[in-house]
Design an enzyme around this catalytic site. Structure first.
Site, PDB file in Angstrom:
ATOM      1  N   HIS A  84       3.749   8.772   0.342  1.00  0.00           N
ATOM      2  CA  HIS A  84       4.742   7.812   0.798  1.00  0.00           C
ATOM      3  C   HIS A  84       6.118   8.289   0.338  1.00  0.00           C
ATOM      4  O   HIS A  84       6.241   9.040  -0.639  1.00  0.00           O
ATOM      5  CB  HIS A  84       4.449   6.431   0.229  1.00  0.00           C
ATOM      6  CG  HIS A  84       3.213   5.816   0.791  1.00  0.00           C
ATOM      7  ND1 HIS A  84       2.982   4.461   0.732  1.00  0.00           N
ATOM      8  CD2 HIS A  84       2.135   6.347   1.433  1.00  0.00           C
ATOM      9  CE1 HIS A  84       1.815   4.179   1.311  1.00  0.00           C
ATOM     10  NE2 HIS A  84       1.284   5.318   1.730  1.00  0.00           N
ATOM     11  N   GLU A  86       8.552   6.949  -1.301  1.00  0.00           N
ATOM     12  CA  GLU A  86       8.917   6.667  -2.685  1.00  0.00           C
ATOM     13  C   GLU A  86       8.252   7.656  -3.639  1.00  0.00           C
ATOM     14  O   GLU A  86       8.898   8.183  -4.548  1.00  0.00           O
ATOM     15  CB  GLU A  86       8.505   5.234  -3.078  1.00  0.00           C
ATOM     16  CG  GLU A  86       9.186   4.151  -2.282  1.00  0.00           C
ATOM     17  CD  GLU A  86       8.409   3.712  -1.037  1.00  0.00           C
ATOM     18  OE1 GLU A  86       8.642   2.586  -0.584  1.00  0.00           O
ATOM     19  OE2 GLU A  86       7.582   4.496  -0.528  1.00  0.00           O
ATOM     20  N   CYS A 118       4.916  -0.505  -1.004  1.00  0.00           N
ATOM     21  CA  CYS A 118       3.532  -0.971  -0.944  1.00  0.00           C
ATOM     22  C   CYS A 118       2.995  -1.070  -2.374  1.00  0.00           C
ATOM     23  O   CYS A 118       3.686  -0.721  -3.339  1.00  0.00           O
ATOM     24  CB  CYS A 118       2.682  -0.006  -0.114  1.00  0.00           C
ATOM     25  SG  CYS A 118       2.389   1.586  -0.939  1.00  0.00           S
ATOM     26  N   CYS A 121       3.037   2.323  -4.291  1.00  0.00           N
ATOM     27  CA  CYS A 121       4.384   2.760  -4.674  1.00  0.00           C
ATOM     28  C   CYS A 121       4.963   1.897  -5.782  1.00  0.00           C
ATOM     29  O   CYS A 121       5.698   2.400  -6.637  1.00  0.00           O
ATOM     30  CB  CYS A 121       5.286   2.792  -3.448  1.00  0.00           C
ATOM     31  SG  CYS A 121       4.795   4.080  -2.281  1.00  0.00           S
TER      32      CYS A 121
END
Length: 193
Positions: A84, A86, A118, A121
């Protein structure tokens, strides 16, 4: 009879070529809205170049606004559900400072992300050492286009705050949510919905 399992002893994580080219010169950006505009533009570019999902993040040095790293969602490009935006931005920032933590004595760091994180993260943010989290689009915006953000609750953000991480949400939310809508309209893959 089971065949021998292929093993991988090395993993390479790269940024897309277009992002590497964009990051060749030092970048310094002051203020949450200006930083968010930068991150939203990276998320749009990730869609245009078809190099991943509609998310981007960047780590800035808190005081002077120096960009330490940027990451875009690379889940589909590198076939890894952990990549992801991040997480990618945090990994590259830690590599740049040469430490497993961004909680250092000489500087503090902000993570600016195009969408609220999410569950995975949020955990990475907690352990990363950043002192501020700045978010654009909301969890509801991501879920509206089909992404599953996992078990994220109001208490999740309160916990970050109790651990010394300032959380700022909905910075340029409409612009950030528009990137999600653009991705969906363009037929982008919703890989975890």
């Amino acid at each position: 009879m089971l065949s021998a399992m292929n093993t991988t002893s090395e993993l390479t994580i790269t940024l897309p070529d277009w992002l590497n080219e964009r990051l060749t010169a030092p970048i310094q950006i002051q203020g949450d809205e200006a930083r968010m505009r930068f991150v939203i533009e990276l998320a749009r570019e990730n869609i245009v170049h078809r190099t991943g999902g509609p998310f981007a993040a960047a780590v800035f040095r808190s005081g002077n606004g120096m960009l330490m790293s940027a990451g875009v969602n690379s889940v589909t490009r590198l076939n890894n559900a952990m990549l992801h935006a991040e997480v990618v931005a945090l990994m590259f920032a830690q590599a740049r400072v040469g430490s497993y933590t961004l909680r250092t004595a000489d500087a503090s760091y902000d993570l600016v992300t195009s969408c609220e994180p999410c569950a995975m993260c949020l955990g990475a943010i907690l352990w990363s050492g950043v002192r501020r989290l700045v978010c654009g689009a909301t969890r509801d915006d991501a879920e509206r286009v089909g992404f599953d953000e996992g078990p994220v609750f109001p208490e999740s953000y309160a916990y970050l705050e109790r651990r010394g991480i300032t959380v700022v949400r909905q910075v340029l939310r409409a612009e950030a949510a528009d990137v999600l809508d653009h991705y969906l309209r363009g037929g982008g893959v919703v890989y975890n919905g």
